[in-house]
Design a protein around this motif. Sequence first.
Motif, PDB file in Angstrom:
ATOM      1  N   PHE A 195      -0.935  -4.112  -6.954  1.00  0.00           N
ATOM      2  CA  PHE A 195       0.514  -4.315  -7.080  1.00  0.00           C
ATOM      3  C   PHE A 195       1.134  -3.179  -7.878  1.00  0.00           C
ATOM      4  O   PHE A 195       0.573  -2.736  -8.889  1.00  0.00           O
ATOM      5  CB  PHE A 195       0.808  -5.643  -7.778  1.00  0.00           C
ATOM      6  N   GLN A 196       2.331  -2.746  -7.414  1.00  0.00           N
ATOM      7  CA  GLN A 196       3.089  -1.762  -8.156  1.00  0.00           C
ATOM      8  C   GLN A 196       4.578  -1.931  -7.889  1.00  0.00           C
ATOM      9  O   GLN A 196       4.999  -2.204  -6.753  1.00  0.00           O
ATOM     10  CB  GLN A 196       2.705  -0.332  -7.770  1.00  0.00           C
ATOM     11  N   ARG A 197       5.372  -1.787  -8.939  1.00  0.00           N
ATOM     12  CA  ARG A 197       6.827  -1.729  -8.828  1.00  0.00           C
ATOM     13  C   ARG A 197       7.314  -0.461  -9.505  1.00  0.00           C
ATOM     14  O   ARG A 197       6.829  -0.098 -10.577  1.00  0.00           O
ATOM     15  CB  ARG A 197       7.481  -2.947  -9.468  1.00  0.00           C
ATOM     16  N   GLN A 198       8.259   0.194  -8.878  1.00  0.00           N
ATOM     17  CA  GLN A 198       8.815   1.431  -9.417  1.00  0.00           C
ATOM     18  C   GLN A 198      10.328   1.409  -9.236  1.00  0.00           C
ATOM     19  O   GLN A 198      10.836   1.220  -8.126  1.00  0.00           O
ATOM     20  CB  GLN A 198       8.220   2.645  -8.702  1.00  0.00           C
ATOM     21  N   ASP A 199      11.062   1.570 -10.352  1.00  0.00           N
ATOM     22  CA  ASP A 199      12.527   1.524 -10.328  1.00  0.00           C
ATOM     23  C   ASP A 199      13.031   0.224  -9.708  1.00  0.00           C
ATOM     24  O   ASP A 199      14.009   0.211  -8.951  1.00  0.00           O
ATOM     25  CB  ASP A 199      13.096   2.724  -9.558  1.00  0.00           C
ATOM     26  N   GLY A 200      12.352  -0.889 -10.012  1.00  0.00           N
ATOM     27  CA  GLY A 200      12.774  -2.184  -9.509  1.00  0.00           C
ATOM     28  C   GLY A 200      12.402  -2.463  -8.075  1.00  0.00           C
ATOM     29  O   GLY A 200      12.773  -3.506  -7.524  1.00  0.00           O
ATOM     30  N   ILE A 201      11.663  -1.564  -7.439  1.00  0.00           N
ATOM     31  CA  ILE A 201      11.282  -1.723  -6.030  1.00  0.00           C
ATOM     32  C   ILE A 201       9.770  -1.829  -5.935  1.00  0.00           C
ATOM     33  O   ILE A 201       9.036  -1.026  -6.522  1.00  0.00           O
ATOM     34  CB  ILE A 201      11.777  -0.532  -5.186  1.00  0.00           C
ATOM     35  N   THR A 202       9.295  -2.851  -5.210  1.00  0.00           N
ATOM     36  CA  THR A 202       7.859  -3.001  -4.977  1.00  0.00           C
ATOM     37  C   THR A 202       7.403  -1.949  -3.986  1.00  0.00           C
ATOM     38  O   THR A 202       7.888  -1.895  -2.854  1.00  0.00           O
ATOM     39  CB  THR A 202       7.529  -4.404  -4.445  1.00  0.00           C
ATOM     40  N   THR A 203       6.457  -1.113  -4.406  1.00  0.00           N
ATOM     41  CA  THR A 203       5.986  -0.028  -3.545  1.00  0.00           C
ATOM     42  C   THR A 203       4.556  -0.229  -3.060  1.00  0.00           C
ATOM     43  O   THR A 203       4.062   0.532  -2.241  1.00  0.00           O
ATOM     44  CB  THR A 203       6.075   1.309  -4.304  1.00  0.00           C
ATOM     45  N   ARG A 204       3.884  -1.229  -3.589  1.00  0.00           N
ATOM     46  CA  ARG A 204       2.523  -1.548  -3.140  1.00  0.00           C
ATOM     47  C   ARG A 204       2.253  -2.997  -3.440  1.00  0.00           C
ATOM     48  O   ARG A 204       2.459  -3.461  -4.566  1.00  0.00           O
ATOM     49  CB  ARG A 204       1.496  -0.665  -3.850  1.00  0.00           C
ATOM     50  N   GLU A 205       1.784  -3.750  -2.449  1.00  0.00           N
ATOM     51  CA  GLU A 205       1.519  -5.170  -2.645  1.00  0.00           C
ATOM     52  C   GLU A 205       0.494  -5.620  -1.614  1.00  0.00           C
ATOM     53  O   GLU A 205       0.796  -5.728  -0.426  1.00  0.00           O
ATOM     54  CB  GLU A 205       2.812  -5.970  -2.494  1.00  0.00           C
ATOM     55  N   ARG A 206      -0.706  -5.845  -2.093  1.00  0.00           N
ATOM     56  CA  ARG A 206      -1.761  -6.320  -1.188  1.00  0.00           C
ATOM     57  C   ARG A 206      -2.527  -7.433  -1.880  1.00  0.00           C
ATOM     58  O   ARG A 206      -2.952  -7.286  -3.029  1.00  0.00           O
ATOM     59  CB  ARG A 206      -2.731  -5.195  -0.811  1.00  0.00           C
ATOM     60  N   TYR A 207      -2.702  -8.555  -1.174  1.00  0.00           N
ATOM     61  CA  TYR A 207      -3.423  -9.705  -1.706  1.00  0.00           C
ATOM     62  C   TYR A 207      -4.541 -10.079  -0.732  1.00  0.00           C
ATOM     63  O   TYR A 207      -4.373 -10.025   0.491  1.00  0.00           O
ATOM     64  CB  TYR A 207      -2.499 -10.905  -1.891  1.00  0.00           C
ATOM     65  N   LYS A 226      -2.493 -10.473   2.789  1.00  0.00           N
ATOM     66  CA  LYS A 226      -1.081 -10.132   2.889  1.00  0.00           C
ATOM     67  C   LYS A 226      -0.925  -8.683   2.492  1.00  0.00           C
ATOM     68  O   LYS A 226      -1.332  -8.276   1.400  1.00  0.00           O
ATOM     69  CB  LYS A 226      -0.225 -11.014   1.980  1.00  0.00           C
ATOM     70  N   ASP A 227      -0.343  -7.869   3.379  1.00  0.00           N
ATOM     71  CA  ASP A 227      -0.127  -6.458   3.087  1.00  0.00           C
ATOM     72  C   ASP A 227       0.996  -5.958   3.988  1.00  0.00           C
ATOM     73  O   ASP A 227       0.765  -5.383   5.042  1.00  0.00           O
ATOM     74  CB  ASP A 227      -1.401  -5.652   3.313  1.00  0.00           C
ATOM     75  N   ARG A 228       2.228  -6.180   3.584  1.00  0.00           N
ATOM     76  CA  ARG A 228       3.350  -5.815   4.436  1.00  0.00           C
ATOM     77  C   ARG A 228       3.500  -4.305   4.561  1.00  0.00           C
ATOM     78  O   ARG A 228       4.079  -3.826   5.542  1.00  0.00           O
ATOM     79  CB  ARG A 228       4.641  -6.441   3.919  1.00  0.00           C
ATOM     80  N   PHE A 229       2.954  -3.552   3.621  1.00  0.00           N
ATOM     81  CA  PHE A 229       3.022  -2.097   3.746  1.00  0.00           C
ATOM     82  C   PHE A 229       2.051  -1.579   4.801  1.00  0.00           C
ATOM     83  O   PHE A 229       2.213  -0.461   5.292  1.00  0.00           O
ATOM     84  CB  PHE A 229       2.754  -1.445   2.388  1.00  0.00           C
ATOM     85  N   SER A 230       1.055  -2.372   5.150  1.00  0.00           N
ATOM     86  CA  SER A 230       0.171  -2.030   6.261  1.00  0.00           C
ATOM     87  C   SER A 230       0.626  -2.668   7.568  1.00  0.00           C
ATOM     88  O   SER A 230       0.022  -2.436   8.608  1.00  0.00           O
ATOM     89  CB  SER A 230      -1.267  -2.465   5.959  1.00  0.00           C
ATOM     90  N   GLY A 231       1.682  -3.536   7.491  1.00  0.00           N
ATOM     91  CA  GLY A 231       2.269  -4.028   8.726  1.00  0.00           C
ATOM     92  C   GLY A 231       2.135  -5.502   8.995  1.00  0.00           C
ATOM     93  O   GLY A 231       2.553  -5.958  10.056  1.00  0.00           O
ATOM     94  N   PHE A 232       1.583  -6.300   8.059  1.00  0.00           N
ATOM     95  CA  PHE A 232       1.522  -7.733   8.326  1.00  0.00           C
ATOM     96  C   PHE A 232       1.862  -8.528   7.066  1.00  0.00           C
ATOM     97  O   PHE A 232       1.479  -8.180   5.957  1.00  0.00           O
ATOM     98  CB  PHE A 232       0.156  -8.152   8.890  1.00  0.00           C
TER      99      PHE A 232
END
Length: 294
Positions: free
Chosen positions: A128-140, A164-170
């Motif tokens: 998990f990572q947030r930068q400037d109030g925006i989530t830039t990485r989230e994988r569970y 769950k990994d919406r940055f990878s597309g799902f």
Amino acid sequence: MRSICSALVALLASPSLAAPIPPAVAAMIDAAKADPAKLAVIADVAKTTNPDSASEIDARVAAINADAAKTKEEALASQSFLQGWSGSGEAGAFASSGNTNTRGVAIGINLSKETRLWKHSLRGFADFQRQDGITTRERYLAGYQGNYNITPRLFALLALSYEKDRFSGFNSRFSQSVGLGYKLLDGPNVFATIDGGPALRQTKFTDGRSDNTFAARVAGDFRWQVNENLSLTESASYFYDNSNNSLQSLTSLNAKISGALTARLSYQLNTESNPPAGRRTSDKVSRVTIVYSF
């Protein structure tokens, strides 16, 4: 004269008696009985330095292993459901490349329990990572695997997982699989298994698509105990279906710091053969974590 010659021939042909184990060597072997990997190393060194006692050393190690197996069997037979669990927790940092190029925090947990017939494994991980109030990485990731021992090497299995990994597309993916597995190597220093079987997967992609598919799953685990303080592990699984194939591979180098603490350097590769438009087919994550075993 003939009888004397026959007696001499019989005496020369008879096997020589093994030399007793030197007391210092016996003490070293007994001191290592709680650690099978260490015991095997000490036994090999002891046989090299005391070749005349090799058979006695083998017998002593076999007796120690037999006692350990009997003690373990008795403990497994008497424990309740809540007893016998062990595991590890880890926390640290990661760096990813692919669909995201970020650095952030990684946490994870692994639990396992063995009975006479079953081995239960639970695992969970989050990047998990947030930068400037925006989530830039989230994988569970959360998973369970139950292995039912058919023979000492052959086992049946049930594997369940959620991702769950919406940055990878799902947004979510559930997987359920049954199958058979086999222990290719089962030594104190090297361990390897392979398993496979049919699977079902339910995926909700970030582009609005939902995919419920029948798939084939193949997986494997490998562990090499390089020495008392260093080990290398690899865990991989591959799902094949008509719409999207997925690979997950996790390679870890583990170095014991002291007691229950271990430093871990790991590299994870995740691939999707048919991701949503605009997504790359692979993600790579490098992690440095500290592991606490309990």
